[in-house]
Structures are given as structure tokens and as C-alpha cells.
Design an enzyme around this catalytic site. Structure first.
Site, PDB file in Angstrom:
ATOM      1  N   HIS A  37       0.838  -1.204   0.000  1.00  0.00           N
ATOM      2  CA  HIS A  37       0.000   0.000   0.000  1.00  0.00           C
ATOM      3  C   HIS A  37       0.877   1.259   0.000  1.00  0.00           C
ATOM      4  O   HIS A  37       0.563   2.240  -0.666  1.00  0.00           O
ATOM      5  CB  HIS A  37      -0.886   0.043   1.251  1.00  0.00           C
ATOM      6  CG  HIS A  37      -1.873  -1.067   1.357  1.00  0.00           C
ATOM      7  ND1 HIS A  37      -1.729  -2.118   2.239  1.00  0.00           N
ATOM      8  CD2 HIS A  37      -3.028  -1.303   0.693  1.00  0.00           C
ATOM      9  CE1 HIS A  37      -2.749  -2.933   2.119  1.00  0.00           C
ATOM     10  NE2 HIS A  37      -3.554  -2.476   1.194  1.00  0.00           N
ATOM     11  N   GLN A  61     -18.376  -6.047  -0.727  1.00  0.00           N
ATOM     12  CA  GLN A  61     -17.531  -6.914  -1.552  1.00  0.00           C
ATOM     13  C   GLN A  61     -17.143  -8.217  -0.855  1.00  0.00           C
ATOM     14  O   GLN A  61     -16.355  -8.990  -1.380  1.00  0.00           O
ATOM     15  CB  GLN A  61     -16.289  -6.155  -2.033  1.00  0.00           C
ATOM     16  CG  GLN A  61     -15.271  -5.814  -0.956  1.00  0.00           C
ATOM     17  CD  GLN A  61     -14.168  -4.925  -1.495  1.00  0.00           C
ATOM     18  OE1 GLN A  61     -14.372  -3.741  -1.749  1.00  0.00           O
ATOM     19  NE2 GLN A  61     -12.967  -5.491  -1.672  1.00  0.00           N
ATOM     20  N   SER A 188      -2.613  -8.075   2.996  1.00  0.00           N
ATOM     21  CA  SER A 188      -3.102  -7.973   4.376  1.00  0.00           C
ATOM     22  C   SER A 188      -3.446  -9.354   4.917  1.00  0.00           C
ATOM     23  O   SER A 188      -3.345  -9.603   6.120  1.00  0.00           O
ATOM     24  CB  SER A 188      -4.344  -7.081   4.423  1.00  0.00           C
ATOM     25  OG  SER A 188      -4.000  -5.792   3.995  1.00  0.00           O
TER      26      SER A 188
END
Ligand code: PAF
Length: 285
Positions: A37, A61, A188
Site C-alpha cells: 500500500h 464486496q 493484508s
């Protein structure tokens, strides 16, 4: 770096930057930020004068049984990383700010074609949720450019298609996948892996590299290449979801004379689903 939670405060901050003649860059995220990120934010900082990042774990989502509830929320650490990367503004809305009337009655954005197959097949509704929230975030921020990771290759194709099809004046920039030293793509979800799984995880990337080097050597028997790579994944403890060789531009199944290919995979290691991809450029014959 300011953090704002409401659309009103976001619009006021962006309007001020615009009034100062600044180009607006945008990096949407779901937080739990890692070096991948950070590289997206750094790319935006290089190309725009005022960089907005968002952190929003988008319920639309996530499918039933997925990790919405357990998705790590690490705001304070994320704010430090964004500040260090040069981000100017963080938009961190609550769910009610994005979906004030709930999700059932929310207008949806569907991107046909590139959303189908691959993760679109394994995670029904996922790309509809991504396309919808990204469209809303784009309309909220109104950036000149936005940066997305190539790690989520199909997602990047979906975003490019929606911006093109809906005539949004936003430049979409794909940033290269960041990897750990052993090759594992930063994600992540790597944080869900225990020590043994983390040690096994780089086999996913190696399975893609194996296909890439066979393709470079002239192999064109795609089903055999895929079977061998999925065997390697299984040997390392993965339960393969999909592994496909596609045209890198259209995302259609690769034809024998395609030169720009992408090999995409998803596989489960324990309860963690990991994805990765590798671009393969073949010489013109
Ligand atoms: O890639 C992500 O983190 C998410 O899918 C995105 C683009 C922020 C939309 O929620």
C-alpha cells in the site's frame, strides 16, 4: 495529514486543494496497510500534488462466510504509514456514510466480461461490490488519477473497464506487486498465516514462476503447465482454487499466438485464501 470521516469534510478539503491548483491523486484501501500500500501512495505522491487515501472495509464486496468481521482494523498504525509516505488526507468513513440507506437498496455497478471467471467465479458478487464502492469513492473524491496494485490483477482490469465505460475522467495507474524476500506477494491476509503456513506460502509464486519459465522456453501445452503447477501447490499444502493463463490485456483465455500473457492463481492455505499473478511477455516470432 488530516483524517476526515464525512463526505462534507472530504469535499471541503479536496475543494481547497483544487482551488490551490493542485492535481488530486487517490489511493483507495481497506486499511491494515503494508509496504505494498505504501508503494501505491508513493506512486500517487510522485504524480499528483495532493494525495487522498481512503480506508474503508467495504461490506458489499465480502461474501457470506468471508472475513469481513475479522478483517484487521489498524487505524493508528495505518495513519503513521500514510503520513510517512507523504499522503495529505485520509478519508475514513463509517459504513453509514457510504451506504446511508443500507446496502440492499444501493445502486450497483456491474462490469461484465472482465469480472467473470477467476475471482469473479470463486467470489460471486465480489466485483460488483468493488465496482460499486470504487465508483462511489471516485465520485466522492473526484481525483485526477488513482493508483491500484497489480497484485489484484483482475480488480485492476475491472476498474479500468468501469472508468472507460462510464467515461470517468480519471487516469488509472497500476503499480507493481510488492513481494517479501522469499517471493510471497504482500497482502493484508498474509497476517492470517501461522509460522508453518508462512514458510510454505512462497510456493504459490514459485508455481507461477515455473509456468512462466516453461512458456519462455516455448511450451504451449497450457493444460499440462497448469496441472504441473497445481500439483506443486498441493505438494506445498495449498488447496488450489484456480490457476489460469490469460491474455494480459483482455483477460480472455490465452490463445496459442498471444504474446502478452498473465498467469493468475488463487489457492487456500488452511483457512486463508491467497492470490497472485505473473505477467509473461513472449518474444514476437
Ligand atoms: O483492493 C482493495 O483494497 C479494495 O478492493 C478496494 C479497491 C479498496 C475497494 O474496496
Amino acid at each position: 495529514m488530516n483524517t476526515v470521516k464525512t463526505l462534507r469534510d472530504l469535499r471541503a478539503a479536496v475543494a481547497q486543494a483544487r482551488a490551490e491548483g493542485k492535481q488530486i491523486g487517490f489511493v483507495p484501501t481497506m486499511g491494515n496497510l503494508h509496504a505494498g500500500h505504501v508503494s501505491l501512495v508513493e506512486t500517487a505522491v510522485q504524480r499528483a500534488d495532493f494525495v487522498v487515501a481512503s480506508i474503508f472495509v467495504n461490506p458489499l464486496q465480502f461474501g457470506a462466510g468471508e472475513d469481513l468481521a475479522s478483517y484487521p482494523r489498524t487505524l493508528a498504525a495505518d495513519q503513521e504509514k500514510l503520513l510517512a509516505a507523504g499522503c495529505h488526507l485520509l478519508f475514513h468513513p463509517d459504513v453509514a456514510e457510504i451506504y446511508p440507506h443500507g446496502m440492499a437498496d444501493q445502486t450497483r455497478v456491474i462490469v461484465p466480461g472482465v469480472s467473470e471467471g477467476l475471482c469473479g467465479a470463486s467470489r460471486p458478487g465480489h466485483f460488483e461490490g468493488v465496482a460499486t464502492v470504487v465508483t462511489k469513492l471516485f465520485n466522492m473524491v473526484q481525483p485526477d488519477l488513482a493508483v491500484f496494485g497489480e497484485k489484484d490483477y483482475q480488480q485492476l482490469a475491472v476498474i479500468r473497464a468501469l472508468v472507460h465505460d462510464l467515461n470517468m475522467p480519471i487516469q488509472i495507474i497500476g503499480a507493481p506487486t510488492q513481494r517479501a524476500e522469499d517471493g510471497l506477494a504482500l497482502s493484508s491476509r498474509n497476517g492470517y498465516l501461522d509460522a508453518a503456513q508462512r514458510a510454505a506460502a512462497p510456493a504459490l509464486y514459485r508455481s507461477l514462476q515455473g509456468i512462466a519459465s516453461e512458456l519462455q522456453r516455448g511450451a504451449r501445452d497450457y493444460p499440462r503447465l497448469i496441472e504441473t503447477a497445481q500439483r506443486q501447490q498441493r505438494d506445498a499444502g495449498f488447496v488450489p482454487d484456480y490457476l489460469e493463463i490469460r491474455n494480459a490485456l483482455s483477460l480472455r483465455p490465452a490463445q496459442l499466438d498471444d504474446r502478452q500473457l498473465v498467469v493468475l492463481t488463487a489457492a487456500h492455505l488452511g483457512s486463508t485464501r491467497l492470490i497472485d499473478n505473473l505477467l509473461v511477455e513472449l518474444p514476437v516470432q
